[in-house]
Design an enzyme around this catalytic site. Structure first.
Site, PDB file in Angstrom:
ATOM      1  N   ARG A 144      -2.173   1.644  -3.547  1.00 21.62           N
ATOM      2  CA  ARG A 144      -1.934   2.893  -2.838  1.00 21.62           C
ATOM      3  C   ARG A 144      -2.990   3.924  -3.227  1.00 21.62           C
ATOM      4  NH1 ARG A 144       0.920   0.141  -0.350  1.00 21.62           N
ATOM      5  NH2 ARG A 144       3.090   0.444   0.334  1.00 21.62           N
ATOM      6  N   GLU A 173      -5.685   8.678   4.758  1.00 24.66           N
ATOM      7  CA  GLU A 173      -5.989   7.446   5.484  1.00 24.66           C
ATOM      8  C   GLU A 173      -5.872   7.635   6.986  1.00 24.66           C
ATOM      9  OE1 GLU A 173      -4.650   4.289   1.985  1.00 24.66           O
ATOM     10  OE2 GLU A 173      -3.384   4.528   3.756  1.00 24.66           O
ATOM     11  N   HIS A 192      -6.590   0.010   4.746  1.00 21.24           N
ATOM     12  CA  HIS A 192      -5.231  -0.260   4.236  1.00 21.24           C
ATOM     13  C   HIS A 192      -4.578  -1.388   5.041  1.00 21.24           C
ATOM     14  CE1 HIS A 192      -1.506   1.716   2.159  1.00 21.24           C
ATOM     15  NE2 HIS A 192      -1.491   0.398   2.070  1.00 21.24           N
TER      16      HIS A 192
END
Length: 210
Positions: A144, A173, A192
Site C-alpha cells: 500500500r 493513485e 496498483h
C-alpha cells in the site's frame, strides 16, 4: 475482497519486478524501441537472482508466496520481518526470521514489502532504512502507498544509494504525471494492479462462495 485470494498474483508481480530490475529489461526494451543505436548489449549487463538475498517485510499470505517462489525455485536466501508470526511459522514458510527491520534492509539484495497499511506501518519505510541498503540492492513494494516515504526514496535514488525500485503503490493513485519517482530510468512502476488478474478475480469469487 477475499484475503489471500490474490496472493499468487501479487507474488508473481513481485518476481516480475525483481527480474525486470535485475535483468534491466525495461531499460533494454526502451533502447531497442528508440530511434538511436548508440548503445551495445553490454550496457544492459544484468544479474541473476540465484544466490541473492530477498528480505520480505510481512510474511502473511503474499509474503509466504513470495518466499515459496524465490527460495526453492530461484535458490535465493529468504529472510523476513514480521513481529506477528511465530518462529515455527517462519520455518514453515521458508524464511529466516529477523527481529530488526534495519538488519533486514542492510542484508537484503531485494526488499519486498508485503504488509498491510496500519497506524503502525504508516511511514515505516523511511530514509534511515533506505540509507543502510546496499548500493546494488533493489526496493519493491506491492502493498500500500503510505507505508514507504516517497520523498525519502526519491532522495535515495537521486543520490545513487540503491540500484533501483519497483513500485506498484503510491500515496496518490495514480500518481501525478510529474511525480519525481516517475523520472528515474531505474524505477519501474505499475498502477496498483499486482493483484488484478483473471485468476485472482476467479479465486475471489470462489472464496466468497465458499
Amino acid at each position: 475482497n477475499q484475503t489471500g485470494s490474490n496472493a499468487d498474483s501479487v507474488a508473481q508481480h513481485v518476481l516480475a519486478m525483481m527480474l525486470a530490475l535485475s535483468k534491466k529489461l525495461i531499460q533494454s526494451d526502451r533502447a531497442m524501441h528508440s530511434g538511436g543505436r548508440e548503445w551495445t548489449r553490454w550496457d544492459f549487463n544484468g544479474r541473476e537472482l540465484t544466490g541473492r538475498t530477498i528480505g520480505i517485510v510481512g510474511l502473511g499470505n503474499i509474503g509466504s508466496s513470495v518466499a515459496r517462489i524465490t527460495g526453492p525455485v530461484f535458490g535465493m536466501r529468504v529472510i523476513g520481518y514480521d513481529p506477528y508470526i511465530t518462529d515455527a511459522k517462519f520455518v514453515q514458510r521458508g524464511a529466516e526470521k529477523y527481529d530488526s527491520l534495519e538488519d533486514l534492509f542492510r542484508d537484503a539484495d531485494f526488499v519486498s514489502v508485503n504488509c498491510p497499511l496500519t497506524n503502525e506501518t504508516r511511514g515505516m519505510i523511511n530514509k534511515d532504512l533506505f540509507n543502510v541498503m546496499k548500493e546494488s540492492a533493489h526496493f519493491v513494494i506491492t502493498a500500500r502507498g503510505g507505508i514507504y516515504d516517497e520523498k525519502a526514496l526519491e532522495e535515495t535514488l537521486r543520490e545513487g544509494r540503491i540500484a533501483g525500485a519497483g513500485l506498484d503503490v503510491f500515496q496518490e493513485e495514480p500518481p501525478p504525471i510529474d511525480h519525481p519517482l516517475l523520472g528515474f530510468k531505474n524505477v519501474i512502476v505499475s498502477p496498483h494492479n499486482a493483484g488484478i488478474t483473471d485468476d485472482a478475480n476467479r479465486n475471489m469469487v470462489i472464496s466468497a462462495i465458499d
